[in-house]
Design a protein around this motif. Structure first.
Motif, PDB file in Angstrom:
ATOM      1  N   TRP A  75      24.136  33.284 -72.465  1.00 29.39           N
ATOM      2  CA  TRP A  75      25.144  32.873 -73.434  1.00 29.39           C
ATOM      3  C   TRP A  75      24.647  33.205 -74.838  1.00 29.39           C
ATOM      4  CZ3 TRP A  75      29.792  31.550 -71.858  1.00 29.39           C
ATOM      5  CH2 TRP A  75      29.965  30.938 -70.621  1.00 29.39           C
TER       6      TRP A  75
ATOM      7  N   THR B 212      23.144  24.835 -72.095  1.00 34.18           N
ATOM      8  CA  THR B 212      23.446  25.756 -71.004  1.00 34.18           C
ATOM      9  C   THR B 212      22.742  25.277 -69.751  1.00 34.18           C
ATOM     10  OG1 THR B 212      21.573  27.209 -71.486  1.00 34.18           O
ATOM     11  CG2 THR B 212      23.651  27.698 -72.603  1.00 34.18           C
TER      12      THR B 212
ATOM     13  N   ARG C 243      26.717  29.651 -64.103  1.00 33.04           N
ATOM     14  CA  ARG C 243      26.185  29.431 -65.450  1.00 33.04           C
ATOM     15  C   ARG C 243      27.228  28.648 -66.221  1.00 33.04           C
ATOM     16  NH1 ARG C 243      23.063  31.288 -62.529  1.00 33.04           N
ATOM     17  NH2 ARG C 243      21.675  33.069 -62.803  1.00 33.04           N
TER      18      ARG C 243
ATOM     19  N   LEU D 289      28.249  26.385 -69.879  1.00 31.91           N
ATOM     20  CA  LEU D 289      27.996  26.141 -71.292  1.00 31.91           C
ATOM     21  C   LEU D 289      28.783  24.914 -71.699  1.00 31.91           C
ATOM     22  CD1 LEU D 289      27.045  26.970 -74.191  1.00 31.91           C
ATOM     23  CD2 LEU D 289      29.166  28.277 -74.339  1.00 31.91           C
TER      24      LEU D 289
ATOM     25  N   LEU E  74      33.973  32.636 -76.820  1.00 33.71           N
ATOM     26  CA  LEU E  74      32.550  32.459 -76.571  1.00 33.71           C
ATOM     27  C   LEU E  74      31.941  33.823 -76.249  1.00 33.71           C
ATOM     28  CD1 LEU E  74      32.863  29.374 -74.208  1.00 33.71           C
ATOM     29  CD2 LEU E  74      32.301  29.341 -76.647  1.00 33.71           C
TER      30      LEU E  74
ATOM     31  N   TYR F 242      28.716  36.378 -74.941  1.00 36.72           N
ATOM     32  CA  TYR F 242      27.623  36.430 -73.975  1.00 36.72           C
ATOM     33  C   TYR F 242      27.069  37.843 -73.899  1.00 36.72           C
ATOM     34  CZ  TYR F 242      31.070  38.451 -70.821  1.00 36.72           C
ATOM     35  OH  TYR F 242      32.025  39.256 -70.267  1.00 36.72           O
TER      36      TYR F 242
END
Length: 163
Positions: free
Chosen positions: A21, A68, A75, A77, A109, A111
């Protein structure tokens, strides 16, 4: 008054993916400085203020938590955005009133994802794939642009006003 918003996101990665992230995000905010409703502010975890993209002035909003987690192939966040908020009318459109959380809040967001197959084959820039998730979209599957190995499936972030 102080306002808190929690943003959560989830990505499922394949064994071929290396996923990280970014601490950067863009968020809609009714800006107390320029008195405009629905501004996009650029936020970065660790910065004491956001940057209102209207005329690029500091805005009283910041990321106050950025967590995270990795659970197997998932995964997650979770970040908290804290801002100063007060009711006002839009400077250019007096019929539009500010609210603590927009009727249709929006976030982007960022990444970075890399491909282990490309890394194992000697590709120097195997971690060079940058991307983003946006609220209001459905699940998106991404593959490596070089070898077409499937890397991840991303789900739209959620935005919630918290007490």
């Amino acid at each position: 008054m102080l306002s808190h918003v929690e943003i959560t996101a989830r990505v499922e990665v394949t064994p071929a993916a290396h996923f990280v992230w970014s601490n950067r995000l863009d968020f809609t905010y009714d800006c107390l400085v320029c008195l405009r409703v629905g501004r996009v502010v650029q936020l970065r975890h660790g910065m004491p203020y956001g940057l209102c993209t209207g005329d690029e002035h500091p805005a009283p909003i910041r990321v106050t938590a950025f967590d995270t987690t990795d659970h197997g192939t998932e995964r997650r966040l979770r970040c908290r955005v804290t801002s100063w908020w007060a009711p006002f009318t839009d400077l250019e459109d007096p019929d539009v009133r500010a609210s603590e959380l927009a009727a249709e809040p929006w976030v982007r967001l960022n990444y970075r994802v890399g491909c282990h197959a490309c890394r194992d084959n000697g590709v120097d820039d195997w971690l060079g794939i940058e991307g983003h998730l946006r609220s209001g979209t459905g699940p998106v599957t991404s593959s490596c642009p070089r070898c077409e190995t499937e890397l991840m499936t991303a789900h739209a972030p959620e935005i919630n006003l918290v007490g």
